[in-house]
Enzyme design. Structure first.
Site, mmCIF file in Angstrom:
data_model
loop_
_atom_site.group_PDB
_atom_site.id
_atom_site.type_symbol
_atom_site.label_atom_id
_atom_site.label_comp_id
_atom_site.label_asym_id
_atom_site.label_seq_id
_atom_site.Cartn_x
_atom_site.Cartn_y
_atom_site.Cartn_z
ATOM 1 N N LYS A 1 -6.893 -1.583 9.847
ATOM 2 C CA LYS A 1 -8.168 -1.886 10.519
ATOM 3 C C LYS A 1 -7.977 -2.626 11.823
ATOM 4 O O LYS A 1 -8.740 -2.450 12.778
ATOM 5 C CB LYS A 1 -9.090 -2.671 9.595
ATOM 6 C CG LYS A 1 -8.505 -3.940 9.022
ATOM 7 C CD LYS A 1 -7.890 -3.689 7.683
ATOM 8 C CE LYS A 1 -7.023 -4.846 7.230
ATOM 9 N NZ LYS A 1 -6.778 -4.879 5.816
ATOM 10 N N GLY B 1 -10.959 -1.518 1.182
ATOM 11 C CA GLY B 1 -9.939 -0.990 0.253
ATOM 12 C C GLY B 1 -10.366 0.256 -0.486
ATOM 13 O O GLY B 1 -10.553 1.315 0.106
ATOM 14 N N LYS C 1 -12.977 -4.948 10.288
ATOM 15 C CA LYS C 1 -13.621 -3.938 9.430
ATOM 16 C C LYS C 1 -15.072 -3.718 9.847
ATOM 17 O O LYS C 1 -15.561 -2.586 9.890
ATOM 18 C CB LYS C 1 -13.552 -4.392 7.973
ATOM 19 C CG LYS C 1 -12.128 -4.453 7.432
ATOM 20 C CD LYS C 1 -12.078 -5.238 6.123
ATOM 21 C CE LYS C 1 -10.671 -5.319 5.565
ATOM 22 N NZ LYS C 1 -10.520 -6.322 4.514
ATOM 23 N N VAL D 1 0.832 -1.210 0.000
ATOM 24 C CA VAL D 1 0.000 0.000 0.000
ATOM 25 C C VAL D 1 0.873 1.270 0.000
ATOM 26 O O VAL D 1 0.539 2.260 -0.664
ATOM 27 C CB VAL D 1 -0.963 0.002 1.218
ATOM 28 C CG1 VAL D 1 -1.893 1.206 1.164
ATOM 29 C CG2 VAL D 1 -1.778 -1.285 1.262
ATOM 30 N N GLU E 1 -10.193 5.726 5.531
ATOM 31 C CA GLU E 1 -11.021 5.159 4.454
ATOM 32 C C GLU E 1 -10.480 3.809 3.967
ATOM 33 O O GLU E 1 -11.250 2.886 3.686
ATOM 34 C CB GLU E 1 -11.072 6.151 3.279
ATOM 35 C CG GLU E 1 -11.960 5.733 2.150
ATOM 36 C CD GLU E 1 -13.435 5.654 2.544
ATOM 37 O OE1 GLU E 1 -14.028 6.695 2.796
ATOM 38 O OE2 GLU E 1 -13.959 4.528 2.615
#
Ligand code: NAP
Ligand code: HSE
Length: 436
Positions: A105, A134, A205, A14, A129
């Site tokens: 998360k 994702g 999540k 990421v 977000e």
């Protein structure tokens, strides 16, 4: 205006995706944010690996404190994962007056309340977000787009790895382990893949979504979690025969008795859009009292889909960082002083429909005994079929769908059914949701 300065804690899947999107779309992002967003430095464990990936352009450190304490960095982006040192670094960044963006998360599900309280005290933003689904802007949708609604329930495919495994097992008949290895190769799976396949990542999540939907503090301990590792291929097949697909769903509902928070394999009617969500894709259904059911679909993992959400947060923070903290969107969608102390409903008190598979002796009276036990617990049968035994076989499978029943009654009935001498194996039970 000078660009806002960002420091990345982590430069893995990421982190690199975020850097690449910021570089590639910098002009578009500057026009949207009102000023440029510039990565000032990154922290990793293995500096050489990061240097090989990015070249000489970027300062790279192996000491995350260099980012958190950097005087010119306005926003710390935590993309390391895990609980520590992520928690300590995020809290220190907040204490030093820096805004935080995170995709973590697990961190928020366990330490979110502490982190958001610290951020509110210090007047900084924590944006997340990318932590749920994702690239799908589900946090934005819930916190802002659906703000008029009393949210009734959310049901989502929010772990791409499990959905990928279920899809490949069903469509290609591949074994569980081979598909998991492929998900890891593609970068979907968590560092510890048991988080994916045992439903823990989805529960992280879901815990965040429930807080934003109902305005309650984050409470991971309230989540019931059951993964896909024990799911048998034959149940996927029988479910299809009955007109259902099995999906790992995260479900949170507000009921008159309390809030349900549960992750488990679920039979979903084939005609629902959610049943057609395949591969690593994510989808979240949200039912609001005014809007009805809305569906959000997209890539729930991967470098650039996740970076899309991280960069969206960076743009939001860049736009809002000069605003009065009282005028920003609250972290958990509701004003912190108006978070409600709603009761949480344990899985035993949850009411839903069920799929059962029972391995039984193929002889008279077996079905009658089972039906009597179910009736005693007020469990009503909705549909039923029996597998054709093979030549000479003296046992078979009874596959059954029930109407809605309370889990406590179902557990009691299953215990009595399993005690019958004609029932030859533990009863397989999978929950079912109509999602309307
Ligand atoms: P990753 O590829 O494993 O990258 C983690 C990065 O953090 C690496 O650069 C690693 O450095 C660095 N790091 C880890 N511990 C560190 C430490 N103690 N000190 C300094 N650097 C450290 O992980 P990822 O897939 O990018 O995931 C990052 C976060 O995003 C996680 O919270 C994950 O749950 C979340 N997320 C991931 C996805 C996805 O599709 N991958 C989607 C949504 C959310 P080294 O490489 O040098 O070890
Ligand atoms: N491991 C996660 C998944 C990554 O498979 O969905 C995205 O959070």
């Amino acid at each position: 205006m000078n660009p806002i300065k960002v420091g990345l804690l982590g430069f893995g899947i990421v982190g690199r995706g975020t850097y690449n999107v910021l570089q590639r779309n910098q002009e578009e992002i500057r026009r949207r944010a009102g000023r440029g967003i510039e990565v000032a430095a990154v922290a990793v464990r293995d500096v050489k690996k990061a240097r090989d990936a990015v070249g000489p352009a970027l300062p790279i450190t192996s000491n995350p404190q260099d980012i958190v304490r950097h005087p010119d960095i306005d926003i710390v982006v935590e993309l390391m994962g895990g609980y520590e040192p992520a928690r300590t670094l995020v809290l220190e960044a907040i204490e030093r007056g820096k805004h935080v963006v995170t995709a973590n998360k697990a961190l928020l599900a366990l330490h979110g309340n502490e982190i958001f309280e610290a951020a509110s005290r210090r007047g900084v933003m924590v944006a997340f977000e990318a932590a749920v689904a994702g690239g799908i802007p589900i946090i934005k949708a819930l916190r802002e787009g659906l703000t008029a609604n009393r949210i009734e329930w959310i049901a989502g495919i929010i772990n791409g790895t499990s959905n990928f495994i279920l899809s490949e097992m069903r469509a290609k008949g591949l074994p569980f382990d081979a598909v998991l290895a492929e998900a890891q190769r593609l970068g979907y799976a968590e560092a510890d893949p048991t988080f994916d396949i045992e439903g823990i990542d989805a529960a992280h999540k879901l815990t965040i979504l429930a807080s934003i939907a109902f305005g309650v503090p984050i409470n991971f301990a309230a989540a019931y979690t059951e993964g896909i590792s024990k799911l048998a291929a034959e149940d996927i097949r029988y479910a299809e025969q009955l007109g259902y697909r099995i999906k790992l769903l995260g479900i949170t509902k507000r009921t008159s008795k309390g809030v349900e928070l549960r992750v488990h394999p679920t039979l979903v009617p084939m005609q629902r859009l959610l049943a057609s969500v395949e591969g690593a894709m994510n989808a979240v259904l949200v039912k609001g009292d005014a809007v009805g059911v809305t569906l959000y679909y997209g890539k729930g993992a991967g470098a650039e889909p996740t970076a899309s959400a991280v960069v969206a947060d960076l743009v939001d923070v860049t736009r809002m960082h000069t605003a009065d903290p009282e005028n920003r969107v609250p972290h958990l969608a509701f004003q912190a002083e108006h978070l409600a102390d709603l009761p949480w409903l344990g899985i035993e008190d949850t009411a839903t429909s069920y799929y059962f598979r029972m391995r039984v002796a193929d002889q008279p009276g077996v079905l009658a005994d089972i039906a009597r036990i179910l009736a005693d617990r007020r469990i009503s049968i909705d549909a039923l079929f029996q597998r054709e035994p093979s030549e000479g076989e003296n046992q078979t499978d009874i596959i059954m769908l029930t109407h809605e029943a309370v889990e406590r009654d179902v557990n009691a009935a299953i215990a009595r059914i399993e005690a019958l001498p004609t029932v030859l194996a533990p009863v397989i039970r999978i929950r079912q949701e109509e999602l309307v």
